[in-house]
Design a protein around this motif. Structure first.
Motif, PDB file in Angstrom:
ATOM      1  N   GLU A 113       0.836  -1.197   0.000  1.00 42.30           N
ATOM      2  CA  GLU A 113       0.000   0.000   0.000  1.00 42.30           C
ATOM      3  C   GLU A 113       0.873   1.250   0.000  1.00 42.30           C
TER       4      GLU A 113
ATOM      5  N   LEU B 150       1.368   4.299  -2.857  1.00 45.12           N
ATOM      6  CA  LEU B 150       1.170   5.712  -2.550  1.00 45.12           C
ATOM      7  C   LEU B 150       2.376   6.557  -2.939  1.00 45.12           C
TER       8      LEU B 150
ATOM      9  N   ALA C 106      -0.339   4.511   6.145  1.00 45.84           N
ATOM     10  CA  ALA C 106      -0.866   5.223   4.971  1.00 45.84           C
ATOM     11  C   ALA C 106      -1.246   6.658   5.324  1.00 45.84           C
ATOM     12  N   ASP C 107      -1.805   6.864   6.521  1.00 44.65           N
ATOM     13  CA  ASP C 107      -2.157   8.223   6.950  1.00 44.65           C
ATOM     14  C   ASP C 107      -0.908   9.106   7.029  1.00 44.65           C
TER      15      ASP C 107
ATOM     16  N   LEU D  49       1.942   8.661   5.455  1.00 46.46           N
ATOM     17  CA  LEU D  49       2.421   8.884   4.091  1.00 46.46           C
ATOM     18  C   LEU D  49       1.613   9.973   3.397  1.00 46.46           C
ATOM     19  N   ARG D  50       0.309   9.911   3.530  1.00 46.93           N
ATOM     20  CA  ARG D  50      -0.540  10.903   2.860  1.00 46.93           C
ATOM     21  C   ARG D  50      -0.263  12.307   3.384  1.00 46.93           C
TER      22      ARG D  50
ATOM     23  N   LEU E 249       2.782  13.395   1.606  1.00 42.69           N
ATOM     24  CA  LEU E 249       2.493  13.648   0.191  1.00 42.69           C
ATOM     25  C   LEU E 249       1.700  14.939   0.006  1.00 42.69           C
ATOM     26  N   ASP E 250       0.813  15.245   0.955  1.00 38.29           N
ATOM     27  CA  ASP E 250       0.091  16.525   0.901  1.00 38.29           C
ATOM     28  C   ASP E 250       1.071  17.683   1.024  1.00 38.29           C
TER      29      ASP E 250
ATOM     30  N   ARG F  34       2.991  18.051  -2.236  1.00 46.73           N
ATOM     31  CA  ARG F  34       2.142  18.654  -3.269  1.00 46.73           C
ATOM     32  C   ARG F  34       2.005  20.156  -3.038  1.00 46.73           C
TER      33      ARG F  34
END
Length: 405
Positions: A36, A40, A261-262, A264-265, A268-269, A272
């Motif tokens: 996962e 991502l 995953a949280d 990582l996100r 990634l936010d 970005r």
């Protein structure tokens, strides 16, 4: 054009499920969470197994890593993986403590872990030792660190260089200055959050490390052990200074129970918002200078005719089962080998696994010929779906089969 950011995911460490229910612990859970994370944007993955980190033996088993990593490498053969190493193992030779790291790297499965120093770990901000910590230092004397870097170079592996204290970095930079640091190294700058060690996650502390690092051009990343590398602002500081970032439940401490995953996100936010993107696996290898894993044979089955005069007409079938297994059948016994690959050669373990079936002489002779070919570390060439194996005057041509055997 801005360069991409290498994202590492540290899945678990010694963090127990009592702290966060999302921590993956079994090989199957580690596989699922790693896959996962890779989807991502993670291109380096680090995990521990359930072997205790702080033990008297300091010996980690290889098999749980193989179980977790094999399906990861089948999907993403070039992703960079690396294990941990037992700590506080008094009187245990580094060759034993580090044996699983060497075994995995020797199979072509991952990076090595190199810890060039010693440190007290576990004291928390409230003045007590973390329950998973050891009362004694995490000790890596110079001789042990020398073993790790020397064996890494001999294996042709890429090292993940841990930096818990400034002295660690000075040792690594000495290796670099004297030509001993293997290609593919990445320096991991670990800052202390609620764990009171090393430098705190501040701009001044980062600049102190970068003052030492900048003349080298070595790639580097940041992590906060016992904190939040994104929330405290260190990830943004590092990215703006040309660095890379590690996140994950091994390191994280904070409110709630986020998943890997949280975390990582959240990174990634941030990337970005900064107009940046995570490095692909291929780009990560290019940044570090690590060649693509010679894995384009793995997970594939090839079929071809036996040499004239050998066998009973049954085709030779060779299956390359990631990460290191070769299964061969040509009408006689089923043969098994362990192997690693370079860009043009198979290096095959001479310990052949075989069934014990009695075979006609021509079939037995073909089995012997195949064993001799493969254990001679044959050269290989792949042209589309056509594979050639050759050693000396022996050669076999095969074509990829859609059927898995």
């Amino acid at each position: 054009m801005t360069s991409p950011v290498i994202v590492e995911l540290a899945l678990n460490g010694p963090t127990p499920r009592s702290v966060n229910r999302h921590v993956p612990r079994t090989p199957a859970e580690i596989t699922a969470v790693a896959l996962e994370g890779i989807e991502l944007g993670a291109s380096i993955v680090h995990n521990h197994t359930d072997d205790a980190m702080f033990t008297e033996s300091g010996v980690d088993a290889v098999e749980p890593y193989v179980q977790a990593w094999t399906p990861i490498l089948e999907r993403h053969p070039d992703v960079l993986l690396y294990p941990t190493m037992g700590a506080a193992a008094r009187g245990i030779p580094v060759g034993r403590r580090w044996a699983h790291v060497e075994e995995l790297a020797g199979r072509g499965m991952g990076m090595t872990l190199v810890d060039p120093g010693s440190v007290n770990l576990g004291l928390t901000s409230d003045g007590v030792l973390d329950p998973v910590a050891a009362a004694e230092p995490y000790a890596n004397p110079h001789a042990d660190a020398d073993h790790m870097i020397t064996r890494t170079a001999a294996l042709g592996a890429a090292p993940s260089i841990s930096v818990f204290e400034p002295g660690y970095l000075r040792t690594a930079l000495t290796w670099h200055r004297t030509g001993r640091l293997p290609a593919g190294a990445i320096v991991k700058l670990y800052f202390g959050g609620r764990l009171e060690f090393g430098l705190p996650p501040t701009a001044t502390a980062l600049e102190a490390y970068l003052e030492m690092l900048e003349p080298t051009g070595l790639p580097w990343s940041v992590a906060v052990l016992g904190g939040d590398v994104v929330g405290c602002g260190l990830a943004e500081l590092a990215v703006r200074r040309g660095g890379h970032v590690r996140v994950g439940l091994e390191d994280h401490a904070g409110p709630g129970e986020p998943s890997n995953a949280d975390l990582l996100r959240a990174l990634l936010d941030l990337l970005r918002d900064m107009g940046r993107e995570p490095a692909t696996i291929a780009r990560t290898r290019a940044i570090l200078g690590v060649p693509a894993r010679a894995a384009n044979l793995w997970g594939r089955t090839f079929v071809g005719d036996a040499p004239h005069g050998l066998g009973d007409g049954t085709p030779v079938t060779i299956t390359f089962a990631a990460p290191d297994g070769i299964a061969v059948h040509a009408g006689g016994n089923r043969l098994g080998f362990r192997a690693t690959t370079t860009a043009d050669r198979l290096t095959v373990d001479e310990r052949v696994r075989s069934t014990r079936m009695a075979c006609p002489p021509d079939v037995a002779a073909l089995d012997d010929w195949l064993v001799a070919l493969l254990t001679a570390d044959p050269a290989w060439t792949l042209d589309g779906r056509s594979l050639t194996l050759a050693a000396g005057s022996s050669r076999i041509d095969l074509v990829e089969s859609a059927e898995q055997h």
